[in-house]
Design an enzyme around this catalytic site. Sequence first.
Site, PDB file in Angstrom:
ATOM      1  N   ASP A  11      39.989  23.532 -32.746  1.00 13.32           N
ATOM      2  CA  ASP A  11      39.798  23.581 -31.041  1.00 13.32           C
ATOM      3  C   ASP A  11      40.072  25.096 -30.460  1.00 13.32           C
ATOM      4  O   ASP A  11      40.808  25.862 -31.355  1.00 13.32           O
ATOM      5  CB  ASP A  11      40.471  22.733 -30.107  1.00 13.32           C
ATOM      6  CG  ASP A  11      40.251  22.774 -28.624  1.00 13.32           C
ATOM      7  OD1 ASP A  11      39.098  22.763 -28.267  1.00 13.32           O
ATOM      8  OD2 ASP A  11      41.016  22.696 -27.822  1.00 13.32           O
ATOM      9  N   SER A  12      39.603  25.539 -29.415  1.00 11.50           N
ATOM     10  CA  SER A  12      40.057  26.793 -29.043  1.00 11.50           C
ATOM     11  C   SER A  12      41.491  26.737 -28.586  1.00 11.50           C
ATOM     12  O   SER A  12      42.094  27.634 -28.432  1.00 11.50           O
ATOM     13  CB  SER A  12      39.435  27.183 -27.534  1.00 11.50           C
ATOM     14  OG  SER A  12      39.539  26.026 -26.626  1.00 11.50           O
ATOM     15  N   CYS A  74      36.134  20.969 -30.331  1.00  7.36           N
ATOM     16  CA  CYS A  74      35.707  21.431 -29.102  1.00  7.36           C
ATOM     17  C   CYS A  74      34.573  21.439 -28.654  1.00  7.36           C
ATOM     18  O   CYS A  74      33.383  21.516 -29.443  1.00  7.36           O
ATOM     19  CB  CYS A  74      36.129  22.885 -29.390  1.00  7.36           C
ATOM     20  SG  CYS A  74      35.836  24.079 -28.049  1.00  7.36           S
ATOM     21  N   GLU A 153      46.473  24.287 -20.809  1.00 13.27           N
ATOM     22  CA  GLU A 153      46.781  25.303 -21.425  1.00 13.27           C
ATOM     23  C   GLU A 153      48.275  25.444 -21.188  1.00 13.27           C
ATOM     24  O   GLU A 153      49.146  26.294 -21.620  1.00 13.27           O
ATOM     25  CB  GLU A 153      45.814  26.510 -21.844  1.00 13.27           C
ATOM     26  CG  GLU A 153      44.679  26.281 -22.772  1.00 13.27           C
ATOM     27  CD  GLU A 153      45.119  26.043 -24.295  1.00 13.27           C
ATOM     28  OE1 GLU A 153      45.847  26.910 -24.604  1.00 13.27           O
ATOM     29  OE2 GLU A 153      44.600  24.856 -24.739  1.00 13.27           O
ATOM     30  N   CYS A 200      35.184  17.868 -22.375  1.00 14.12           N
ATOM     31  CA  CYS A 200      36.065  18.823 -23.091  1.00 14.12           C
ATOM     32  C   CYS A 200      37.185  18.041 -23.458  1.00 14.12           C
ATOM     33  O   CYS A 200      37.614  17.300 -22.851  1.00 14.12           O
ATOM     34  CB  CYS A 200      36.358  19.856 -21.724  1.00 14.12           C
ATOM     35  SG  CYS A 200      37.520  21.055 -22.080  1.00 14.12           S
ATOM     36  N   HIS A 202      40.199  18.888 -23.666  1.00 14.89           N
ATOM     37  CA  HIS A 202      41.463  19.336 -22.834  1.00 14.89           C
ATOM     38  C   HIS A 202      41.317  18.164 -21.572  1.00 14.89           C
ATOM     39  O   HIS A 202      42.598  17.815 -21.180  1.00 14.89           O
ATOM     40  CB  HIS A 202      41.216  20.700 -22.077  1.00 14.89           C
ATOM     41  CG  HIS A 202      41.769  21.839 -23.009  1.00 14.89           C
ATOM     42  ND1 HIS A 202      40.846  22.068 -24.235  1.00 14.89           N
ATOM     43  CD2 HIS A 202      42.899  22.553 -23.190  1.00 14.89           C
ATOM     44  CE1 HIS A 202      41.465  23.146 -24.671  1.00 14.89           C
ATOM     45  NE2 HIS A 202      42.589  23.474 -24.318  1.00 14.89           N
TER      46      HIS A 202
END
Length: 293
Positions: A11-12, A74, A153, A200, A202
């Site tokens: 993932d990012s 992702c 994040e 997403c 996240h």
Amino acid sequence: MADPRPIGVFDSGVGGLTVLREILRRSPGESTVYLGDNLRAPYGVRTDDEVLAFSTQSLDALVERDVKALVVACNTSTAVGIGSFRRRYDLPVLGVIRPGASAAALATRNRRVGVIATPATIRSHAYFSAIKDENPAIEVYEHATPTLVPLVEAGDLRGPVAEAAVVEALTPLLGERDADGESIFPRPSGATVDTLLLGCTHYPLLRPLIEAVAGQHVAIVDSATATASALAELLDINGLDATAASIGEAPPATPTHLQLTTGDPERFHDLASRLFGAAFPDVARIELAVLAR
Ligand code: DGL
């Protein structure tokens, strides 16, 4: 024959850990190597070329570690590059969009699904196509919510700032809600959805806030569980299961789990512990070459 090689998960940033967590639950005998490109996150506001180049570089690094399958945890990378990754690697490559689309198509009763995701994922219309493939009668309302990944994040999952950001992100799609969770007029067209797909990886970390804003009549769906199930099936079909011991073979080795980050390992470890408890203790830094933009 058992295949003890790890599964590569990418993932990012930390969002893909929501998928990794489900993989560990569903396939506890499997080893994993996770790579989070935290240094270059968020991907969702970048160009397709950047997303493709950064993702390919990260996946190459996992393949170099002799993984037996790749999970692109992702949505942004999956939306932009899943075809390209499948052409590049001689390995099973699983994305998160089809499993998520299938889960949403099964969840909706009124055949109206809202999708929130990063700008790059929404721009690709990958969810629109994948949900329509599942059931062409479903109306799909896509909405980009670029402010949510930076919140996660930064580890800001609750409190007034996170709450305000989630309200602001969802209101254009769902409308303002009254005390009963009904949308207040004038309602945007997406306000009639009965299912909201978190497009997403996240976003499941903001699920309590998203649920509160969406109200009790909207089912919240993400791709983590469906992806973990699809992976288990894929390993089984391809004979890649780590625990599929045959008679006379040694018992399967104890699984190992390593997390790599292009960012600061201490920060990654702190954030992962805050978000998930002590589930991901073994974090190391990985350097990827700087790519020309
Ligand atoms: N977890 C990524 C996704 O599912 C986040 C993208 C980003 O870095 O913006 O799309």
